[in-house]
Design an enzyme around this catalytic site. Sequence first.
Site, mmCIF file in Angstrom:
data_model
loop_
_atom_site.group_PDB
_atom_site.id
_atom_site.type_symbol
_atom_site.label_atom_id
_atom_site.label_comp_id
_atom_site.label_asym_id
_atom_site.label_seq_id
_atom_site.Cartn_x
_atom_site.Cartn_y
_atom_site.Cartn_z
ATOM 1 N N GLY A 1 0.709 -1.135 -0.072
ATOM 2 C CA GLY A 1 0.190 -0.056 -0.072
ATOM 3 C C GLY A 1 0.923 1.187 0.154
ATOM 4 O O GLY A 1 0.671 2.237 -0.941
ATOM 5 N N LYS A 2 2.070 1.357 0.863
ATOM 6 C CA LYS A 2 2.748 2.351 0.871
ATOM 7 C C LYS A 2 3.510 2.552 -0.552
ATOM 8 O O LYS A 2 3.775 3.698 -0.971
ATOM 9 C CB LYS A 2 3.954 2.108 1.968
ATOM 10 C CG LYS A 2 3.361 2.165 3.277
ATOM 11 C CD LYS A 2 4.685 2.342 4.369
ATOM 12 C CE LYS A 2 4.377 2.209 5.574
ATOM 13 N NZ LYS A 2 5.517 2.223 6.536
ATOM 14 N N ASP B 1 7.685 5.812 8.032
ATOM 15 C CA ASP B 1 7.319 5.041 9.099
ATOM 16 C C ASP B 1 6.096 5.650 9.418
ATOM 17 O O ASP B 1 5.904 6.961 9.499
ATOM 18 C CB ASP B 1 8.136 4.954 10.463
ATOM 19 C CG ASP B 1 7.693 3.913 11.445
ATOM 20 O OD1 ASP B 1 7.853 2.812 11.001
ATOM 21 O OD2 ASP B 1 7.204 4.417 12.397
ATOM 22 N N TYR C 1 -5.834 0.947 8.430
ATOM 23 C CA TYR C 1 -7.140 1.497 8.931
ATOM 24 C C TYR C 1 -8.069 2.152 8.111
ATOM 25 O O TYR C 1 -9.226 2.660 8.498
ATOM 26 C CB TYR C 1 -6.516 2.139 10.243
ATOM 27 C CG TYR C 1 -5.961 1.430 11.372
ATOM 28 C CD1 TYR C 1 -6.251 0.649 12.447
ATOM 29 C CD2 TYR C 1 -4.317 1.136 11.219
ATOM 30 C CE1 TYR C 1 -5.715 -0.335 13.008
ATOM 31 C CE2 TYR C 1 -3.670 0.458 12.083
ATOM 32 C CZ TYR C 1 -4.346 -0.230 12.865
ATOM 33 O OH TYR C 1 -3.472 -0.849 13.960
ATOM 34 N N ASP C 2 -7.774 2.402 6.814
ATOM 35 C CA ASP C 2 -8.350 3.346 5.951
ATOM 36 C C ASP C 2 -10.106 3.362 6.052
ATOM 37 O O ASP C 2 -10.537 4.145 6.099
ATOM 38 C CB ASP C 2 -7.722 3.322 4.493
ATOM 39 C CG ASP C 2 -6.523 4.066 4.336
ATOM 40 O OD1 ASP C 2 -6.282 4.698 5.320
ATOM 41 O OD2 ASP C 2 -6.006 3.901 3.423
ATOM 42 N N LYS D 1 -6.933 10.805 -1.733
ATOM 43 C CA LYS D 1 -6.304 10.347 -0.692
ATOM 44 C C LYS D 1 -4.744 11.214 -0.530
ATOM 45 O O LYS D 1 -4.519 11.539 0.314
ATOM 46 C CB LYS D 1 -6.131 8.816 -0.254
ATOM 47 C CG LYS D 1 -5.336 8.509 0.762
ATOM 48 C CD LYS D 1 -5.095 6.994 1.420
ATOM 49 C CE LYS D 1 -4.159 6.984 2.443
ATOM 50 N NZ LYS D 1 -3.751 5.546 2.763
HETATM 51 P P1 IMP Z 1 5.204 0.686 9.723
HETATM 52 O O1 IMP Z 1 5.078 -0.136 8.277
HETATM 53 O O2 IMP Z 1 5.793 0.179 10.682
HETATM 54 O O3 IMP Z 1 5.406 2.169 9.260
HETATM 55 O O4 IMP Z 1 3.579 0.522 10.013
HETATM 56 C C1 IMP Z 1 2.622 1.119 9.245
HETATM 57 C C2 IMP Z 1 1.270 0.734 9.706
HETATM 58 O O5 IMP Z 1 0.354 1.670 10.127
HETATM 59 C C3 IMP Z 1 0.461 -0.001 8.550
HETATM 60 O O6 IMP Z 1 0.632 -1.438 8.711
HETATM 61 C C4 IMP Z 1 -1.048 0.325 8.836
HETATM 62 O O7 IMP Z 1 -1.568 -0.530 10.240
HETATM 63 C C5 IMP Z 1 -0.834 1.830 9.465
HETATM 64 N N1 IMP Z 1 -0.953 2.873 8.634
HETATM 65 C C6 IMP Z 1 0.208 3.673 8.241
HETATM 66 N N2 IMP Z 1 -0.290 4.441 7.139
HETATM 67 C C7 IMP Z 1 -1.733 4.013 6.930
HETATM 68 C C8 IMP Z 1 -2.411 4.556 5.731
HETATM 69 O O8 IMP Z 1 -2.274 5.583 5.037
HETATM 70 N N3 IMP Z 1 -3.502 3.918 5.827
HETATM 71 C C9 IMP Z 1 -3.892 2.921 6.746
HETATM 72 N N4 IMP Z 1 -2.953 2.395 7.494
HETATM 73 C C10 IMP Z 1 -2.004 2.993 7.699
#
Ligand code: IMP
Length: 207
Positions: free
Chosen positions: A12-13, A75, A165-166, A186
């Site tokens: 997603g990122k 992050d 969580y979108d 978005k």
């Molecule tokens: P990271 O990979 O440790 O940065 O964790 C990011 C987590 O935060 C994701 O797995 C999602 O659960 C939540 N998250 C961060 N950005 C978003 C977003 O844009 N939409 C929905 N959830 C997000």
Amino acid sequence: MSELVLATRNAGKVREIREILSEYPEVGVVGLDAVGLAESPEEDALEAFATFQENALAKARYFAARTGRLTLADDSGICVDALDGAPGVHSRRFARRGDLRGPEQDAANNELLVELLRGREGAERAAHYVCAAALAWPDGREEIFVGTCDGVLLASPRGEGGFGYDPLFFLPDEGMTFGELPPARKNVVSHRGKAVRQAARKLENEG
Ligand code: IMP
């Protein structure tokens, strides 16, 4: 032209950051797979800090060292005041379902959040996303950019778009959740859009 390594394994990122950076023709993007970096177990230990900024920097430094190239790491997470800022930096592993990945892990996290907010109303459902975008250059320079986005958590999911969580995250100004909002919209209003655009402008200014 700057070319950066996009240091995230989250699909997603990757999708969102590539789309945001496509607005900046001077900034090229290459993924971890394209530079030949298969996922390694030590990557999981990188996000050990109490702030998004520290975690983003740790990931950017690690991948800049491994690739010898300019690296961008993200992050991010969601913070709920009524839960003392949780899930916060633990957003990905909130439900402690280490056996799940991707959409299944997201669904478990969402269920737990819905459960914890059951019976709460009004201001107690306020939440904000945070994204820390870190740039690390191979010569040791580092920069960090932060974006936030305010919303309200619904009692049940709406929409199939986005990730994480979108479907629960409702934006009163848009009248939709991030799960319902068109992806391009978005990226205009999101925490990630705000942080990554600052990073892109920094790179553009460097020429
Ligand atoms: P990271 O990979 O440790 O940065 O964790 C990011 C987590 O935060 C994701 O797995 C999602 O659960 C939540 N998250 C961060 N950005 C978003 C977003 O844009 N939409 C929905 N959830 C997000």
